[in-house]
Design a protein around this motif. Structure first.
Motif, PDB file in Angstrom:
ATOM      1  N   ILE A  15       1.015  -1.048  -0.042  1.00  0.00           N
ATOM      2  CA  ILE A  15       0.128  -0.002  -0.008  1.00  0.00           C
ATOM      3  C   ILE A  15       0.859   1.293   0.009  1.00  0.00           C
ATOM      4  CG2 ILE A  15      -1.660   1.479   1.311  1.00  0.00           C
ATOM      5  CD1 ILE A  15      -2.717  -1.262   2.236  1.00  0.00           C
ATOM      6  N   VAL A  16       1.833   1.101   0.837  1.00  0.00           N
ATOM      7  CA  VAL A  16       2.751   2.335   1.024  1.00  0.00           C
ATOM      8  C   VAL A  16       3.492   2.864  -0.439  1.00  0.00           C
ATOM      9  CG1 VAL A  16       4.991   3.304   1.948  1.00  0.00           C
ATOM     10  CG2 VAL A  16       3.302   2.102   3.451  1.00  0.00           C
ATOM     11  N   ALA A  17       3.989   1.423  -1.271  1.00  0.00           N
ATOM     12  CA  ALA A  17       4.656   1.820  -2.364  1.00  0.00           C
ATOM     13  C   ALA A  17       3.420   2.050  -3.659  1.00  0.00           C
ATOM     14  CB  ALA A  17       5.176   0.332  -2.925  1.00  0.00           C
ATOM     15  N   GLY A  18       2.068   2.296  -3.185  1.00  0.00           N
ATOM     16  CA  GLY A  18       1.264   2.760  -4.022  1.00  0.00           C
ATOM     17  C   GLY A  18       0.585   1.481  -5.088  1.00  0.00           C
ATOM     18  N   ASN A  19       0.876   0.449  -4.560  1.00  0.00           N
ATOM     19  CA  ASN A  19       0.529  -1.070  -5.332  1.00  0.00           C
ATOM     20  C   ASN A  19      -0.264  -1.993  -4.599  1.00  0.00           C
ATOM     21  OD1 ASN A  19       0.476  -2.660  -7.316  1.00  0.00           O
ATOM     22  ND2 ASN A  19       2.362  -3.551  -6.700  1.00  0.00           N
ATOM     23  N   PRO A  20      -1.428  -1.501  -4.151  1.00  0.00           N
ATOM     24  CA  PRO A  20      -2.337  -2.268  -3.094  1.00  0.00           C
ATOM     25  C   PRO A  20      -2.785  -3.610  -3.830  1.00  0.00           C
ATOM     26  CG  PRO A  20      -3.483  -0.212  -3.642  1.00  0.00           C
ATOM     27  CD  PRO A  20      -2.138  -0.310  -4.373  1.00  0.00           C
ATOM     28  N   GLU A  49     -16.987  -8.195  10.431  1.00  0.00           N
ATOM     29  CA  GLU A  49     -15.761  -8.049   9.480  1.00  0.00           C
ATOM     30  C   GLU A  49     -15.620  -7.507   8.161  1.00  0.00           C
ATOM     31  OE1 GLU A  49     -13.555 -11.735  11.648  1.00  0.00           O
ATOM     32  OE2 GLU A  49     -14.652 -12.417   9.649  1.00  0.00           O
ATOM     33  N   GLN A  50     -14.810  -6.770   7.934  1.00  0.00           N
ATOM     34  CA  GLN A  50     -14.866  -5.903   6.838  1.00  0.00           C
ATOM     35  C   GLN A  50     -13.920  -6.021   5.495  1.00  0.00           C
ATOM     36  OE1 GLN A  50     -13.708  -3.164   9.640  1.00  0.00           O
ATOM     37  NE2 GLN A  50     -15.747  -1.840   9.553  1.00  0.00           N
ATOM     38  N   MET A  51     -14.402  -5.984   4.385  1.00  0.00           N
ATOM     39  CA  MET A  51     -13.799  -6.132   3.194  1.00  0.00           C
ATOM     40  C   MET A  51     -13.803  -4.871   2.549  1.00  0.00           C
ATOM     41  SD  MET A  51     -15.608  -9.935   1.926  1.00  0.00           S
ATOM     42  CE  MET A  51     -17.136  -9.122   1.898  1.00  0.00           C
ATOM     43  N   VAL A  52     -12.569  -4.601   1.693  1.00  0.00           N
ATOM     44  CA  VAL A  52     -12.519  -3.476   1.095  1.00  0.00           C
ATOM     45  C   VAL A  52     -11.863  -3.476  -0.211  1.00  0.00           C
ATOM     46  CG1 VAL A  52     -12.349  -1.945   3.054  1.00  0.00           C
ATOM     47  CG2 VAL A  52     -10.260  -2.730   2.238  1.00  0.00           C
ATOM     48  N   ILE A  53     -12.189  -2.387  -1.076  1.00  0.00           N
ATOM     49  CA  ILE A  53     -11.273  -2.119  -2.217  1.00  0.00           C
ATOM     50  C   ILE A  53     -10.692  -0.965  -2.142  1.00  0.00           C
ATOM     51  CG2 ILE A  53     -11.068  -2.094  -4.568  1.00  0.00           C
ATOM     52  CD1 ILE A  53     -13.978  -3.493  -4.699  1.00  0.00           C
ATOM     53  N   PRO A  54      -9.125  -1.204  -2.105  1.00  0.00           N
ATOM     54  CA  PRO A  54      -8.551   0.242  -2.161  1.00  0.00           C
ATOM     55  C   PRO A  54      -8.624   1.029  -3.177  1.00  0.00           C
ATOM     56  CG  PRO A  54      -6.950  -1.643  -1.766  1.00  0.00           C
ATOM     57  CD  PRO A  54      -8.463  -2.256  -2.280  1.00  0.00           C
ATOM     58  N   ALA A  55      -8.703   2.640  -3.278  1.00  0.00           N
ATOM     59  CA  ALA A  55      -8.794   3.350  -4.165  1.00  0.00           C
ATOM     60  C   ALA A  55      -7.903   3.266  -5.192  1.00  0.00           C
ATOM     61  CB  ALA A  55      -8.871   4.740  -3.576  1.00  0.00           C
ATOM     62  N   LYS A  56      -6.750   2.797  -4.807  1.00  0.00           N
ATOM     63  CA  LYS A  56      -5.729   2.594  -5.719  1.00  0.00           C
ATOM     64  C   LYS A  56      -5.536   1.296  -6.665  1.00  0.00           C
ATOM     65  CE  LYS A  56      -2.702   6.335  -4.487  1.00  0.00           C
ATOM     66  NZ  LYS A  56      -1.491   6.829  -4.039  1.00  0.00           N
ATOM     67  N   ALA A  57      -6.476   0.451  -6.278  1.00  0.00           N
ATOM     68  CA  ALA A  57      -6.464  -0.823  -6.889  1.00  0.00           C
ATOM     69  C   ALA A  57      -6.476  -0.864  -8.272  1.00  0.00           C
ATOM     70  CB  ALA A  57      -7.866  -1.615  -6.415  1.00  0.00           C
ATOM     71  N   LYS A  58      -5.489  -1.814  -8.886  1.00  0.00           N
ATOM     72  CA  LYS A  58      -5.484  -1.616 -10.318  1.00  0.00           C
ATOM     73  C   LYS A  58      -6.533  -2.450 -11.171  1.00  0.00           C
ATOM     74  CE  LYS A  58      -0.747  -0.822 -10.418  1.00  0.00           C
ATOM     75  NZ  LYS A  58      -1.041  -0.198  -9.187  1.00  0.00           N
ATOM     76  N   ASN A  59      -7.446  -2.976 -10.533  1.00  0.00           N
ATOM     77  CA  ASN A  59      -8.282  -3.599 -11.139  1.00  0.00           C
ATOM     78  C   ASN A  59      -9.758  -3.628 -10.284  1.00  0.00           C
ATOM     79  OD1 ASN A  59     -10.000  -5.179 -13.015  1.00  0.00           O
ATOM     80  ND2 ASN A  59      -9.013  -6.910 -12.889  1.00  0.00           N
ATOM     81  N   PRO A  60     -10.085  -2.161  -9.973  1.00  0.00           N
ATOM     82  CA  PRO A  60     -11.420  -2.114  -9.258  1.00  0.00           C
ATOM     83  C   PRO A  60     -12.849  -2.811  -9.815  1.00  0.00           C
ATOM     84  CG  PRO A  60     -10.933  -0.163 -10.255  1.00  0.00           C
ATOM     85  CD  PRO A  60      -9.509  -0.918 -10.593  1.00  0.00           C
ATOM     86  N   VAL A  94       0.203   4.386   5.925  1.00  0.00           N
ATOM     87  CA  VAL A  94      -0.322   3.565   5.218  1.00  0.00           C
ATOM     88  C   VAL A  94      -0.313   4.352   3.575  1.00  0.00           C
ATOM     89  CG1 VAL A  94      -1.503   1.506   5.947  1.00  0.00           C
ATOM     90  CG2 VAL A  94      -2.587   3.903   6.189  1.00  0.00           C
ATOM     91  N   GLY A  95      -0.852   5.540   3.679  1.00  0.00           N
ATOM     92  CA  GLY A  95      -0.899   6.600   2.770  1.00  0.00           C
ATOM     93  C   GLY A  95       0.434   7.031   2.282  1.00  0.00           C
ATOM     94  N   ASP A  96       0.374   7.292   1.007  1.00  0.00           N
ATOM     95  CA  ASP A  96       1.884   7.705   0.358  1.00  0.00           C
ATOM     96  C   ASP A  96       2.046   9.160   0.365  1.00  0.00           C
ATOM     97  OD1 ASP A  96       0.942   6.655  -3.150  1.00  0.00           O
ATOM     98  OD2 ASP A  96      -0.039   7.718  -1.423  1.00  0.00           O
ATOM     99  N   THR A  97       1.281  10.134   1.086  1.00  0.00           N
ATOM    100  CA  THR A  97       1.685  11.324   0.866  1.00  0.00           C
ATOM    101  C   THR A  97       1.749  12.094   2.391  1.00  0.00           C
ATOM    102  OG1 THR A  97      -0.852  11.724   1.067  1.00  0.00           O
ATOM    103  CG2 THR A  97       0.319  12.030  -1.008  1.00  0.00           C
ATOM    104  N   PRO A  98       3.094  11.701   2.921  1.00  0.00           N
ATOM    105  CA  PRO A  98       3.248  12.326   4.204  1.00  0.00           C
ATOM    106  C   PRO A  98       3.595  13.788   4.117  1.00  0.00           C
ATOM    107  CG  PRO A  98       5.072  10.547   3.465  1.00  0.00           C
ATOM    108  CD  PRO A  98       4.293  10.932   2.114  1.00  0.00           C
ATOM    109  N   LYS A  99       2.959  14.515   4.968  1.00  0.00           N
ATOM    110  CA  LYS A  99       2.774  16.021   4.985  1.00  0.00           C
ATOM    111  C   LYS A  99       3.893  16.600   6.035  1.00  0.00           C
ATOM    112  CE  LYS A  99      -0.389  19.656   6.370  1.00  0.00           C
ATOM    113  NZ  LYS A  99      -1.534  19.374   7.112  1.00  0.00           N
ATOM    114  N   PHE A 100       4.874  17.511   5.354  1.00  0.00           N
ATOM    115  CA  PHE A 100       5.963  17.841   6.466  1.00  0.00           C
ATOM    116  C   PHE A 100       5.203  18.956   7.156  1.00  0.00           C
ATOM    117  CE2 PHE A 100       9.332  20.971   7.169  1.00  0.00           C
ATOM    118  CZ  PHE A 100      10.359  19.962   7.697  1.00  0.00           C
TER     119      PHE A 100
END
Lengths: 470, 294
Positions: A100-105, A343-354, B44-50
């Motif tokens: 997720i941090v790498a933008g590839n959830p 319990e919860q299921m989600v689709i990340p906004a940055k998912a490649k295949n929403p 988790v997000g990828d936009t840290p704010k200074f």
């Protein structure tokens, strides 16, 4: 030096595990995938997807992963050409966090378990989840009425599905549990003790408890958060949804209200009356407290529908049988209320295949899937009538709890509104941790209410400042 | 000349892999920690704010953090002092008295050091168990049932209870180090002192301690840092920071801010603060104990 070495070992084994987990999932995914690619071409119902690959990350806890493997295989059969890769782990949050941090959830995530759910809170704060409302407004897999009509009432509107309170669904419900007070059914039946309907009756049972050589109540002392299972229904019972909203949305006046005084008054009585709270409760972890309860050291304990399974190997007193009563009311004519956990299921906004992820989500609520889930995971999906589908797979006492809910036991559900980004407050900790001090008689209810009044005021202020900044 | 440059290249080539790994796995993450401590970031997000030093300013207005800091300070004071003292006394007793069971004691006291911290924490949470625990059952057996408390559930006793666990865990390790040191001291010194009429206690203070001084200096630093790292495991398992945060330590607070409260930037700031504090403590203890070595 040796501490460092210890850490390295841990880090190395975590790495090794994640690599292994990765391998396992890829293998299963690929083998299934190749089987499906044979019949490529016409997609189900004429639906075509630009991207046919779906990466799914699921929590592998008490429900296992078999359901997910089977349903993915079925999906690939019904949607020829699609390929689902499943990653499953008890520590799923640790595995998906770097992605997720790498933008590839992953495209689809089922996140549960207290170690993992905080990542959802982070995603909510970051507004990084996909709006799923259209899935629930569209017809269900079988066609006909919108999917939302199939879901247990109240769930989609609650904060556990609609975290920003704007009616939009960002977290789809998976299995649900029911939480409240438990007792030993055999013991109450044998002695002819009536299940308490009100908190007054509950406190009055203290004398009976003493005669039977046990305390009235115990709880998972190290984790006072379990007390929510009686506090939240009680707030609802006294002050209705309005009071519960005050509580969950940080209205400081809640801590001066009559609702607060009545609900926390019960805790005060448990703390002050002799024999009411089992000796040493505050120092016990969940397993120790639950074992003590099952051995007949205390008459009541809060917990959820997973209780029986969780404690299946624990020692217990002769003839012990699980009984569930929810949370007693304050007036005799009010019904008992239980809390639900979804319990919860989600689709990340940055998912490649929403698009395919949404299709998969809809597929999970099909009748076939509900049945399969009951069979493979022994869980009860948050759809109407799921308890009956699961009846043959779950224990009788667990079924009875779900059935009571189906038959109209009032349930409440809720969660704290997100605090401002960067806030140091964790509302669950702030509200429940100091209850240990109340139980220890080292803090009065008044001191507690002053403390929380100040915290709620601070949280409100932070939210206001944050809103202004954005 | 040519030979010399080739030699230089060879040495550089040999150093390079190690250096690269060191930079990648030690230096880079450390720099990241310092950098991220200046940001508002959920992890988790990828936009840290200074946000500059705001995390550090917030830290000193955060009551929960200050309480955690106080608890950690208490443990960092009590645990090293007592565990080193006990280790020193045990080591000198075991080496000087020439006990027959010496080897057994050495092994037995060292035992806790090879147990996993998790095992130790679970073991001790049962020792302190309010009803069936060894401590309270023992007290009842002695007719002191009134003294039985729920040690981990009471804010007055919880830190001491944890301190005892930490001391029990660490003492054996330092004792073995001291014993090795004492074995290295020439027996002539003790013999000569004995002939001059020095008592055992005088020998302890005038021979053992001065001769061990360098080892003691190192163990003080080890022990202070040990408390920081081990307290995380012990507290997480034995008390969960309870009751009502009275056993929360900075490491558990850091963890909960990072992973349950999604405050990664703030957690990193706490990490930086701990880093600086432990560096300072190491320097101070080194400075304070320096003159002893002359």
């Amino acid at each position: 030096m040796r501490h460092k070495k210890w850490l390295t070992t841990v880090a190395a084994s975590v790495m090794a595990l994640s690599v292994l987990a990765g391998c396992g999932s890829n293998n299963s995914g690929e083998s299934n995938g190749s089987a499906a690619t044979g019949s490529n071409g016409a997609a189900n119902g004429g639906k075509q997807f630009d991207n046919m690959e779906l990466n799914v990350a699921v929590f592998q806890g008490g429900y296992g992963r078999e359901y997910w493997d089977t349903i993915a295989a079925d999906f690939m059969k019904d949607y020829p050409g699609t390929k689902i890769n499943i990653t499953a782990s008890p520590k799923i949050a640790e595995l998906v966090r770097p992605k997720i941090v790498a933008g590839n959830p992953p495209d689809f995530m089922y996140i549960a378990g207290s170690d993992n759910t905080p990542i959802l809170a982070g995603l909510i704060k970051d507004k990084a989840l996909l709006d799923l409302s259209d899935v629930f407004n569209a017809p269900a897999e079988e066609g006909g009425a919108p999917l939302k009509d199939k879901i247990i009432p109240g769930v989609l509107e609650s904060r556990s599905s609609s975290p920003y309170g704007d009616g939009k669904v960002f977290l789809a419900p998976y299995n649900f549990g029911v939480m409240g007070l438990w007792y030993n059914k055999t013991m109450l039946d044998d002695k002819g003790i009536a299940v308490p309907k009100t908190w007054d009756e509950f406190i009055a049972l203290n004398a009976t408890a003493k005669e039977n050589g046990r305390a009235l109540f115990t709880y998972q002392g190290l984790y006072p958060g379990y007390l929510e299972e009686m506090i939240v229904p009680s707030i609802y019972n006294v002050g209705g949804q309005e009071a519960l909203d005050q509580f969950y949305n940080y209205d400081p006046e809640f801590w001066k209200s009559d609702t607060f005084k009545q609900v926390w008054g019960v805790l005060g009585k448990i703390a002050s009356e002799d024999n009411a709270l089992m000796k040493g409760t505050i120092a016990l972890n969940h397993t120790q407290a639950q074992t003590a309860f099952m051995q007949g050291k205390a008459m009541f304990i809060p917990n959820g529908t997973w209780f029986e399974d969780e404690m299946k190997d624990a020692p217990r007193e002769e003839g012990f049988q699980f009984g569930f009563l929810g949370a007693p009311a304050f007036q005799a004519d009010q019904p008992a209320v239980a809390m639900t956990l979804i319990e919860q299921m989600v689709i990340p906004a940055k998912a490649k295949n929403p698009e395919l992820a949404k299709e998969f989500l809809k597929y999970l609520y099909s009748d076939k899937s509900v049945k399969l889930n009951a069979e493979k995971s022994k869980g009860v999906l948050a759809v109407k009538g799921a308890a009956d589908q699961a009846k043959e797979f779950i224990s009788e006492s667990t079924y009875n709890v779900y059935k009571a809910v189906d038959n109209g036991m009032t349930t409440v559900n809720g969660a704290f509104k997100s605090v401002a980004k960067g806030s140091k407050y964790n509302p669950n900790d702030e509200v429940f941790k100091p209850i240990s001090s109340i139980m220890n008689k080292q803090m009065t209810i008044d001191e507690y209410s002053d403390k929380l009044y100040k915290i709620y005021t601070d949280i409100q202020q932070e939210l206001k400042d944050n809103g202004a900044a954005e | 000349m040519n030979m010399k440059t080739r030699r230089g290249f060879f040495i550089a080539a040999c150093l390079l892999p190690g250096l690269a790994l060191f930079i990648l796995f030690k230096v880079y993450p450390t720099i990241q920690i310092f950098q991220k401590s200046l940001y508002l970031w959920t992890g988790v997000g990828d936009t840290p704010k200074f946000i500059g030093l705001k995390n550090f300013v917030d830290m000193f207005n955060d009551e929960a953090f200050l309480l955690a800091l106080r608890n950690t300070g208490f443990l960092m004071l009590i645990v090293p002092v007592l565990s080193l003292l006990i280790a020193l006394i045990n080591a000198s007793l075991l080496t000087q008295t020439k006990l027959k069971e010496r080897g057994i004691y050495r092994t037995v006291f060292f035992f806790p050091s090879i147990l996993s911290f998790v095992v130790i924490a679970i073991l001790w949470s049962f020792i302190y168990h309010p009803t069936m625990g060894f401590v309270n059952s023992g007290l009842e057996l002695l007719g002191l049932g009134d003294w039985a408390l729920s040690w981990l559930g009471d804010q007055r006793t919880v830190l001491w209870a944890l301190a005892i666990t930490l001391i029990w865990q660490a003492t054996g390790y330092y004792m073995v180090m001291y014993m090795a040191g004492i074995d290295g001291i020439s027996p002539d010194l003790y013999e000569a002192a004995g002939l001059d009429g020095a008592t055992r206690i005088q020998q302890f203070f005038h021979i053992t301690i001065p001769m061990l001084w360098e080892i003691i200096r190192v163990t003080i630093i080890f022990s202070i840092n040990g408390v920081l790292t081990i307290s995380f495991v012990i507290v997480s398992i034995m008390t969960g920071g309870g009751p009502d945060r009275h056993s929360e330590v900075v490491m558990t607070y850091l963890y909960s801010q990072a992973f349950t409260n999604s405050n990664f930037g703030y957690a990193m700031a706490i990490g930086v603060f701990i880093f600086i504090v432990s560096l300072l403590l190491a320097l101070i203890s080194n400075k304070l104990t320096e003159r002893g070595s002359h």
